[in-house]
Write a protein that holds these residues in place. Structure first.
Motif, PDB file in Angstrom:
ATOM      1  N   ILE A  31      10.399   8.993   6.586  1.00  0.00           N
ATOM      2  CA  ILE A  31       9.575   7.792   6.750  1.00  0.00           C
ATOM      3  C   ILE A  31       8.321   8.183   7.514  1.00  0.00           C
ATOM      4  O   ILE A  31       8.382   8.562   8.684  1.00  0.00           O
ATOM      5  N   GLY A  32       7.194   8.108   6.845  1.00  0.00           N
ATOM      6  CA  GLY A  32       5.932   8.395   7.512  1.00  0.00           C
ATOM      7  C   GLY A  32       5.366   7.137   8.136  1.00  0.00           C
ATOM      8  O   GLY A  32       5.613   6.031   7.671  1.00  0.00           O
ATOM      9  N   TYR A  33       4.610   7.303   9.222  1.00  0.00           N
ATOM     10  CA  TYR A  33       3.864   6.170   9.764  1.00  0.00           C
ATOM     11  C   TYR A  33       2.512   6.661  10.253  1.00  0.00           C
ATOM     12  O   TYR A  33       2.360   7.783  10.696  1.00  0.00           O
ATOM     13  N   SER A  34       1.499   5.805  10.118  1.00  0.00           N
ATOM     14  CA  SER A  34       0.114   6.247  10.185  1.00  0.00           C
ATOM     15  C   SER A  34      -0.366   6.619  11.581  1.00  0.00           C
ATOM     16  O   SER A  34      -1.283   7.425  11.710  1.00  0.00           O
ATOM     17  N   SER A  35       0.235   6.047  12.619  1.00  0.00           N
ATOM     18  CA  SER A  35      -0.227   6.352  13.976  1.00  0.00           C
ATOM     19  C   SER A  35       0.814   5.879  14.984  1.00  0.00           C
ATOM     20  O   SER A  35       1.689   5.073  14.668  1.00  0.00           O
ATOM     21  N   TYR A  81       6.663   4.764   3.674  1.00  0.00           N
ATOM     22  CA  TYR A  81       5.481   4.951   4.515  1.00  0.00           C
ATOM     23  C   TYR A  81       5.086   3.631   5.147  1.00  0.00           C
ATOM     24  O   TYR A  81       5.005   2.600   4.469  1.00  0.00           O
ATOM     25  N   LEU A  82       4.866   3.649   6.449  1.00  0.00           N
ATOM     26  CA  LEU A  82       4.394   2.479   7.193  1.00  0.00           C
ATOM     27  C   LEU A  82       2.917   2.714   7.479  1.00  0.00           C
ATOM     28  O   LEU A  82       2.561   3.512   8.345  1.00  0.00           O
ATOM     29  N   GLY A  83       2.069   2.049   6.708  1.00  0.00           N
ATOM     30  CA  GLY A  83       0.636   2.296   6.833  1.00  0.00           C
ATOM     31  C   GLY A  83      -0.179   1.146   6.279  1.00  0.00           C
ATOM     32  O   GLY A  83       0.344   0.087   5.934  1.00  0.00           O
TER      33      GLY A  83
END
Length: 323
Positions: A31-35, A81-83
């Motif tokens: 799970i990616g997240y932008s910042s 992805y959380l973005g």
């Protein structure tokens, strides 16, 4: 002595096999997240408190900035992805099979000015910092300026990329009159500021970051998607329970370290107390939000929101939970 050693090795071997077997039972998701931002608390709680594991997932949460995250999701390097929903919507309008599963709380966009700049008249002719010309904050900035009676040419919008810390540093230097951002870092660093305008108070629709996946991954891994969303909802429920407040504050301090207890408590009040259990994506709000971007990105007009937004997993979880 030899028999004891052999017995110990057998015990170690059995334990290792058991751990390996347990690990193999878990479905791995990235799970990616932008910042790193205070609004990520539900993801951090689900990870740190073991909710993913309880739902049979070996989840790895990875900071993956901006466009890179969307590209990694499309390439299959990330499963979720959380973005920013704006870049995802643009990619979907151009043919990518991205889909929105949930949307976090709206991001705070405020026109923050130097303490001595207290009126719109005093901003005229000065520099205002945005994160990226063409990015969300740029278009939100244009909306804010219009609402307070300023035209694009009345101020100079200056691009300062690389994250919120760089924008705050530009503000702190005194070379710019203001910045469009959240006041969190100003509070954390005790930097004096004045809020000249608030996007939400001005009626500007602002969307939070969204949980995204690809339509192909969703369709082929429906149970994994359901368990991932369930973990995030459980994390929200746990974080909102007042008896867990101190542990939530500890998690905040791990990701956003600060010696200032009042700042950490501020993050809790701002993000946790008002956090909904089921972060549905409001398609009408999304339509209005994306309308700010269509002049520069006309392909967005072809995006079918009914296909882009999938609230079905949250609906199922809410029905099964019954609250």
């Amino acid at each position: 002595m030899l028999s004891v050693l052999i017995f110990a090795l057998l015990i170690f071997s059995s334990a290792s096999e058991a751990i390996s077997a347990e690990s193999q039972k878990l479905d791995r998701v990235r799970i990616g997240y932008s910042s790193i931002s205070s609004s990520r608390i539900a993801l951090w709680v689900a990870s740190d408190m073991g909710f993913f594991k309880k739902n049979g997932l070996a989840a790895e949460a990875i900071v993956t900035p901006g466009v890179q995250g969307t590209q990694a999701l499309i390439a299959g390097e990330l499963q979720f992805y959380l973005g920013g929903v704006d870049s995802a919507a643009l990619a979907a309008a151009r043919g990518s099979d991205l889909v929105v599963l949930a949307t976090a709380e709206p991001i705070e966009y405020k026109l923050i000015t130097q303490p001595n700049v207290k009126t719109v008249k005093e901003v005229r002719g000065k520099k205002i910092v945005v994160d990226r010309v063409g990015g969300t904050s740029y278009y939100i900035s244009l909306q804010i300026l219009e609402k307070v009676g300023l035209k694009t040419g009345d101020v100079e919008l200056v691009q300062v990329g690389g994250g919120g810390n760089q924008r705050v540093a530009a503000f702190k230097s005194g070379l710019v009159a203001g910045v469009v951002t959240s006041p969190d870092r100003f509070e954390q660093l005790k930097i004096p500021y004045h809020v000249l305008a608030d996007a939400m108070e001005l009626g500007i629709k602002v969307m939070g970051n969204s949980y995204l996946t690809t339509r192909s991954f969703r369709d082929q891994n429906k149970d994994v998607v359901l368990r991932t969303m369930k973990s995030l909802v459980q994390g929200r429920r746990w974080a909102k329970d007042p008896k867990n407040r101190q542990e939530v504050l500890r998690i905040y301090n791990r990701y956003l370290p600060s010696p200032d207890a009042s700042f950490i408590n501020h993050l809790y009040r701002k993000n946790v107390e008002s956090m909904p259990l089921y972060p549905y994506t409001n398609t009408e709000d999304l339509r209005i939000f994306l309308s700010y971007l269509t002049d520069a990105n006309p392909t967005l007009r072809s995006l079918k929101l009914a296909e882009f937004v999938d609230n079905s997993y949250l609906k199922r979880i809410e029905q099964e939970t019954g609250s």
